[in-house]
Write an enzyme that holds these catalytic residues in place. Structure first.
Site, PDB file in Angstrom:
ATOM      1  N   THR A 103       0.804  -1.219   0.000  1.00 33.28           N
ATOM      2  CA  THR A 103       0.000   0.000   0.000  1.00 33.28           C
ATOM      3  C   THR A 103       0.842   1.278   0.000  1.00 33.28           C
ATOM      4  OG1 THR A 103      -0.127   0.132   2.417  1.00 33.28           O
ATOM      5  CG2 THR A 103      -1.805  -1.189   1.310  1.00 33.28           C
ATOM      6  N   ASP A 104       0.164   2.374  -0.304  1.00 30.42           N
ATOM      7  CA  ASP A 104       0.784   3.696  -0.210  1.00 30.42           C
ATOM      8  C   ASP A 104       0.589   4.219   1.214  1.00 30.42           C
ATOM      9  OD1 ASP A 104      -1.879   4.602  -0.041  1.00 30.42           O
ATOM     10  OD2 ASP A 104      -1.898   5.340  -2.105  1.00 30.42           O
ATOM     11  N   TYR A 105       0.955   5.451   1.443  1.00 27.89           N
ATOM     12  CA  TYR A 105       0.868   6.046   2.782  1.00 27.89           C
ATOM     13  C   TYR A 105      -0.564   6.103   3.316  1.00 27.89           C
ATOM     14  CZ  TYR A 105      -0.704  10.160   0.293  1.00 27.89           C
ATOM     15  OH  TYR A 105      -1.403  11.010  -0.502  1.00 27.89           O
TER      16      TYR A 105
END
Length: 161
Positions: free
Chosen positions: A38-40
């Site tokens: 995932t991203d942030y």
């Protein structure tokens, strides 16, 4: 099933040992979204979907007796020559999903795969994709005229021919 990063592929974690293709139209490959996917914001980075599609395709072939490494040892490769994806809903950290793959069509050494990623209950659709592969002679770097007989037999099993 190698990934671009040096992280362990998620398929090695909590993967049932009895995955196998059946006479059903779809091969199913369960996934879990881990933090490194995932991203942030906790949403799956778009490229990870492509990795899961490839892992599912390779697992499908292996389930009917064609290990991708064996195919490479025969001097062949199956590069993606066309990829169409449609992202319907995002997957988020901690979610589980099912990657579904099936060979839609085969013309000579050109193989078209249909793909879906959906919720385990089938109620949510996250991604649909069409992928076209061709068989390449690794030594010559050219499209093969014919697939090796062992691989053709395996593909017939997938298509129910």
């Amino acid at each position: 099933m190698a990934t671009e990063s040096k992280e362990l592929p998620t398929t090695a974690i909590a993967r049932p040992p009895d995955l196998h293709a059946t006479s059903e139209p779809w091969f199913e490959y369960p996934i879990t979204v881990y933090p490194h996917h995932t991203d942030y914001a906790g949403i799956v980075w778009h490229g990870n979907y492509i990795n899961w599609l490839e892992e599912a395709r390779v697992a499908c072939l292996k389930s009917i007796g064609m290990d991708y490494a064996e195919f490479v040892q025969l001097g062949c490769d199956l590069p993606v020559v066309e990829l169409n994806t449609r992202y319907h809903r995002p997957l988020r950290m901690g979610m589980e999903a099912i990657v579904k793959v099936r060979m839609q069509e085969m013309k000579g050494v050109r193989m078209e795969w249909e793909n879906r990623i959906e919720s385990p209950d089938g109620k949510e659709l996250y991604l649909t994709a069409q992928i076209i592969l061709v068989s390449i002679d690794r030594e010559k770097g050219k499209v093969m005229r014919k697939l090796p007989p062992a691989f053709m037999d395996a593909l017939r099993k997938i298509r129910g021919i």
